[in-house]
Write an enzyme that holds these catalytic residues in place. Structure first.
Site, PDB file in Angstrom:
ATOM      1  N   ASP A  82       3.834  10.736   8.229  1.00 50.64           N
ATOM      2  CA  ASP A  82       4.346   9.395   7.912  1.00 50.64           C
ATOM      3  C   ASP A  82       3.667   8.364   8.838  1.00 50.64           C
ATOM      4  O   ASP A  82       3.032   8.742   9.827  1.00 50.64           O
ATOM      5  CB  ASP A  82       5.883   9.429   8.099  1.00 50.64           C
ATOM      6  CG  ASP A  82       6.591   8.323   7.355  1.00 50.64           C
ATOM      7  OD1 ASP A  82       5.951   7.644   6.529  1.00 50.64           O
ATOM      8  OD2 ASP A  82       7.810   8.153   7.578  1.00 50.64           O
ATOM      9  N   HIS A  83       3.863   7.084   8.532  1.00 53.41           N
ATOM     10  CA  HIS A  83       3.324   5.939   9.311  1.00 53.41           C
ATOM     11  C   HIS A  83       2.484   6.283  10.528  1.00 53.41           C
ATOM     12  O   HIS A  83       3.026   6.577  11.603  1.00 53.41           O
ATOM     13  CB  HIS A  83       4.487   5.113   9.856  1.00 53.41           C
ATOM     14  CG  HIS A  83       5.254   4.405   8.810  1.00 53.41           C
ATOM     15  ND1 HIS A  83       4.815   3.247   8.235  1.00 53.41           N
ATOM     16  CD2 HIS A  83       6.436   4.698   8.226  1.00 53.41           C
ATOM     17  CE1 HIS A  83       5.702   2.845   7.348  1.00 53.41           C
ATOM     18  NE2 HIS A  83       6.694   3.719   7.307  1.00 53.41           N
ATOM     19  N   HIS A 179      12.862  -0.874   6.693  1.00 54.67           N
ATOM     20  CA  HIS A 179      13.287   0.366   7.354  1.00 54.67           C
ATOM     21  C   HIS A 179      14.602   0.218   8.108  1.00 54.67           C
ATOM     22  O   HIS A 179      14.828  -0.777   8.773  1.00 54.67           O
ATOM     23  CB  HIS A 179      12.217   0.818   8.359  1.00 54.67           C
ATOM     24  CG  HIS A 179      10.924   1.196   7.726  1.00 54.67           C
ATOM     25  ND1 HIS A 179       9.803   0.413   7.791  1.00 54.67           N
ATOM     26  CD2 HIS A 179      10.575   2.285   6.990  1.00 54.67           C
ATOM     27  CE1 HIS A 179       8.805   1.007   7.144  1.00 54.67           C
ATOM     28  NE2 HIS A 179       9.246   2.154   6.638  1.00 54.67           N
ATOM     29  N   GLY A 180      15.436   1.253   8.027  1.00 58.01           N
ATOM     30  CA  GLY A 180      16.688   1.285   8.796  1.00 58.01           C
ATOM     31  C   GLY A 180      17.857   0.779   7.968  1.00 58.01           C
ATOM     32  O   GLY A 180      17.777   0.713   6.742  1.00 58.01           O
ATOM     33  N   GLY A 208      11.758   2.843   3.270  1.00 52.41           N
ATOM     34  CA  GLY A 208      13.042   2.196   3.576  1.00 52.41           C
ATOM     35  C   GLY A 208      14.134   2.578   2.610  1.00 52.41           C
ATOM     36  O   GLY A 208      14.963   1.757   2.215  1.00 52.41           O
ATOM     37  N   ASN A 229      10.633   7.293   0.382  1.00 48.13           N
ATOM     38  CA  ASN A 229      10.765   7.777   1.765  1.00 48.13           C
ATOM     39  C   ASN A 229      12.160   7.531   2.316  1.00 48.13           C
ATOM     40  O   ASN A 229      12.698   6.430   2.187  1.00 48.13           O
ATOM     41  CB  ASN A 229       9.786   7.020   2.673  1.00 48.13           C
ATOM     42  CG  ASN A 229       8.375   7.534   2.575  1.00 48.13           C
ATOM     43  OD1 ASN A 229       8.017   8.192   1.607  1.00 48.13           O
ATOM     44  ND2 ASN A 229       7.561   7.224   3.562  1.00 48.13           N
ATOM     45  N   ALA A 231      14.643   8.344   5.915  1.00 50.04           N
ATOM     46  CA  ALA A 231      14.702   8.862   7.291  1.00 50.04           C
ATOM     47  C   ALA A 231      16.030   8.531   7.955  1.00 50.04           C
ATOM     48  O   ALA A 231      16.799   9.435   8.287  1.00 50.04           O
ATOM     49  CB  ALA A 231      13.544   8.299   8.124  1.00 50.04           C
TER      50      ALA A 231
HETATM   51  P1  13P Z   1      14.553   4.599   6.193  1.00 50.40           P
HETATM   52  O1  13P Z   1      14.600   5.009   7.626  1.00 50.40           O
HETATM   53  O2  13P Z   1      15.023   3.194   5.991  1.00 50.40           O
HETATM   54  O3  13P Z   1      15.226   5.575   5.291  1.00 50.40           O
HETATM   55  O4  13P Z   1      13.015   4.561   5.793  1.00 50.40           O
HETATM   56  C1  13P Z   1      12.264   5.723   5.933  1.00 50.40           C
HETATM   57  C2  13P Z   1      10.829   5.472   5.708  1.00 50.40           C
HETATM   58  O5  13P Z   1      10.436   4.611   4.965  1.00 50.40           O
HETATM   59  C3  13P Z   1       9.914   6.383   6.399  1.00 50.40           C
HETATM   60  O6  13P Z   1       8.593   6.097   6.138  1.00 50.40           O
END
Ligand code: 13P
Length: 285
Positions: A82-83, A179-180, A208, A229, A231
């Protein structure tokens, strides 16, 4: 089935007019429980490592766990970095066994993003790995302006130019996502998504995923998002279930009872999320 390239999974879900879910993971359980639940539902899944998690688990070990479990699974399982904005980290992770990486040049000026993406494309493709890039700025969901400010969004014209020049395998876009935890319910710009999807043939990625309402996610899958995605909400469950377990009366004071409780709660969440990607005849793209 089993271990599969991300580009192959994206083609397959695209043909079925749906998306694949991709979860950031950090240890054995977070990887294993996703693969087990996806297998139960018969959906593909992508396991992702964020560079920030490399202080908890090495890329080599992460790749080994994922591939070992994937080989036994009856569903396609992808492995993705990822990123990442470091060329050296990307190369190191590919050498550690990753078959898909993200080069995140979205904070760079446009021309530099194109250049950084092309550089990674050349090296990654030579080593047989897929590349995801990002265009537009997917900010922080704690800042309203990061997801409501259309100046941060991807435009269809720039997406077409970016794909034409970089030839990336997938493209993460900004359409009202961040994100978050969102400070208010996000409203994805579905018209913009439709226009971007019309302008490019490349699979589109939505970052996100935490906190985007399920109905919007399903619509986004219909309108062209091929990978979602997740997280924050996934990681948070590992912590909240540990706390919740302490409140249960007559609980067994045992690590393995806590573990069984967590697994059940987390797999209920995963089942709900993964089932959003199972297309029903009436809602296909
Ligand atoms: P979230 O943490 O908002 O679910 O986003 C995850 C993300 O985009 C990881 O690349």
């Amino acid at each position: 089935m089993a271990f599969e390239k991300v580009s192959t999974i994206l083609k397959e879900v695209d043909a079925k007019k749906t998306a694949v879910l991709a979860f950031d993971c950090y240890n054995y359980e977070s990887i294993a429980w996703i693969i087990e639940t996806a297998e139960e539902l018969g959906t593909p899944v992508i396991v992702m490592l964020h560079p920030g998690m490399m202080k908890y688990i090495t890329a080599e070990l992460f790749a080994k766990i994922t591939k070992t479990l994937a080989k036994k699974a009856k569903i396609p399982v992808g492995l993705h970095l990822d990123h990442c904005d470091s060329f050296d980290t990307i190369l190191g992770v590919i050498k550690a066994g990753f078959t898909s990486v993200m080069i995140d040049g979205s904070r760079l000026p446009y021309e530099e993003n194109v250049r950084a993406t092309c550089e990674v494309m050349k090296a990654a493709h030579a080593l047989g790995a897929d590349v995801e890039a990002e265009l537009g700025k997917v900010g922080i969901a704690a800042n309203t302006s990061d997801f409501k400010n259309e100046d941060m969004y991807t435009t269809p014209e720039q997406a077409a130019d970016f794909i034409d020049r970089t030839k990336v395998d997938s493209l993460a876009i900004a359409i009202g996502n961040a994100h978050g935890y969102y400070v208010e319910t996000p409203k994805l710009d579905m018209n913009r998504l439709k226009e971007i999807n019309k302008a490019v043939d490349t699979p589109l990625v939505l970052h996100g995923g935490t906190g985007i309402p399920d109905d919007q996610l399903k619509q986004a899958f219909k309108l062209g998002i091929s990978k979602l995605n997740l997280a924050t909400e996934y990681f948070a469950l590992f912590y909240s279930t540990t706390k919740d377990y302490q409140q249960i009366k007559d609980k067994k004071d045992s690590l393995f009872s806590l573990w069984a409780y967590q697994k059940k709660e987390i797999q209920d969440y995963l089942r709900n999320k993964l089932s959003l990607t199972i297309p029903d005849a009436k809602t296909s793209r």
